[in-house]
Design an enzyme around this catalytic site. Structure first.
Site, mmCIF file in Angstrom:
data_model
loop_
_atom_site.group_PDB
_atom_site.id
_atom_site.type_symbol
_atom_site.label_atom_id
_atom_site.label_comp_id
_atom_site.label_asym_id
_atom_site.label_seq_id
_atom_site.Cartn_x
_atom_site.Cartn_y
_atom_site.Cartn_z
ATOM 1 N NE ARG A 74 -3.827 0.277 0.536
ATOM 2 C CZ ARG A 74 -4.713 0.028 -0.427
ATOM 3 N NH1 ARG A 74 -4.724 0.728 -1.542
ATOM 4 N NH2 ARG A 74 -5.574 -0.961 -0.275
ATOM 5 N NE ARG A 100 -2.889 -4.522 -6.774
ATOM 6 C CZ ARG A 100 -3.725 -3.764 -6.059
ATOM 7 N NH1 ARG A 100 -3.323 -2.611 -5.550
ATOM 8 N NH2 ARG A 100 -4.964 -4.156 -5.846
ATOM 9 C CG HIS A 170 -2.583 2.935 -8.061
ATOM 10 N ND1 HIS A 170 -2.614 3.756 -6.964
ATOM 11 C CD2 HIS A 170 -3.822 2.428 -8.188
ATOM 12 C CE1 HIS A 170 -3.824 3.716 -6.455
ATOM 13 N NE2 HIS A 170 -4.583 2.938 -7.178
ATOM 14 C CD GLU A 273 -4.300 5.711 -9.477
ATOM 15 O OE1 GLU A 273 -4.950 6.015 -8.455
ATOM 16 O OE2 GLU A 273 -4.628 4.782 -10.243
#
Ligand code: TA6
Length: 300
Positions: A74, A100, A170, A273
């Site tokens: 995160r 990811r 992102h 992003e």
């Protein structure tokens, strides 16, 4: 010889780049050059830290982030590929694709005379990826750590048919107070407002964050700037071969709902992003390659 020793024997550069055990025991490349420092996990090819010499970090990383091989990290720069958000027609699939969630391979690490350090990471299609997305591909991610952070995601279609995919870098920018930032570069652009039933709207003027914000700006190739008075700095995200820009902040309730995000962290991050999603998804013929890039830096 364990994996890490083997990787260091093959790729480390004394005093500049080293593969170490990072959080959760995940392998991490630590880059420290005359220009900047960075942390890059092989898990998800995930850049979690970047700072130029003497400057505050540009990226936000949650103190509550998971660091495990089956979960996304995160913060930093997650790579969303080959789909963005929920997978169309498959509610069981992982959000934002599998890139990811998988371990990438090191292709090489180079140190340039002027101080930039280049790290190349690779992800190839496998039975694991084909089970989720039935196409052969090669993804190569070039990370250049220097006076700015340069990220290049290259995807080659190695299947015998056309493929269509979505992608996003992102990026979680670190900001002093998201309530006082001003985001420029998207005025006049159409966007999908995911907080308002995916309604399509047009941006007027600059963007301020006054609540949960989750917007997909379409058909925009422009750079975005973020004025952050709380940290007295301006951040710039420039990009190429990217027609979408996503702007996200979870605000209070969504922050509380995320197990891997601190309840009070939402004022200190803003996602800008670099993407190709929805109507801007990429279509590639067999053998063709597409390269999307972003450069993230503090305005001088
Ligand atoms: O990029 C914005 C977004 O798609 C939001 O909808 C929000 O869900 C965010 O990504 C985070 O997604 P994640 O799967 O990392 O929790």
């Amino acid at each position: 010889m364990n994996d890490q020793d083997h990787l260091n024997k093959k790729f480390s550069i004394p005093g500049i780049a080293k593969i170490e055990v990072g959080a959760g025991g995940l392998p991490r490349i630590n880059v420290t050059s005359s220009l900047a420092e960075s942390h890059i996990y092989l898990h998800g090819a995930h850049v979690t830290h970047f700072a130029t010499r003497g400057q505050k970090p540009l990226l936000f990383l949650s103190e509550k982030s998971f660091f495990s091989s089956d979960k996304p990290i995160r913060g930093g720069v997650p790579i969303c590929f080959p789909w963005f958000g929920p997978k169309a027609g498959d509610s069981t699939a992982a959000m934002h694709g599998f890139a990811r969630l998988l371990a990438w391979e090191i292709g090489g690490i180079t140190a340039r005379p002027e101080g930039t350090v280049g790290v190349e990471l690779q992800l190839k299609s496998s039975d694991q990826t084909r089970a989720r997305w039935p196409f052969d591909f090669q993804a190569t991610y070039q990370i250049n750590v220097g006076k700015n952070l340069e990220l290049r995601l290259r995807v080659t279609n190695q299947s015998t048919q056309n493929v269509s995919f979505e992608e996003a870098l992102h990026t979680y920018l670190s900001v002093g107070d998201v309530k006082s930032v001003a985001i420029n570069g998207l005025a006049g652009r159409r966007f999908i407002d995911k907080v308002d039933g995916a309604k399509e709207k047009t941006q007027t003027g600059h963007i301020t964050i006054t609540g949960e914000t989750d917007r997909v700006y379409l058909d925009t190739t422009d750079a975005v700037t973020v004025d952050d008075p709380a940290l007295s700095r301006k951040l710039i995200v420039r990009k190429g071969s990217s027609s979408s820009t996503v702007v996200w902040n979870p605000w209070i309730a969504k922050a509380k709902a995320m197990a891997d995000f601190g309840d009070d962290e939402w004022p200190h991050m803003l996602c800008i992003e670099t993407a190709n999603v929805a109507a801007n998804a990429v279509s590639l013929a067999p053998g063709a390659t597409h390269e999307m890039w972003a450069v993230i830096e503090e305005a001088k």
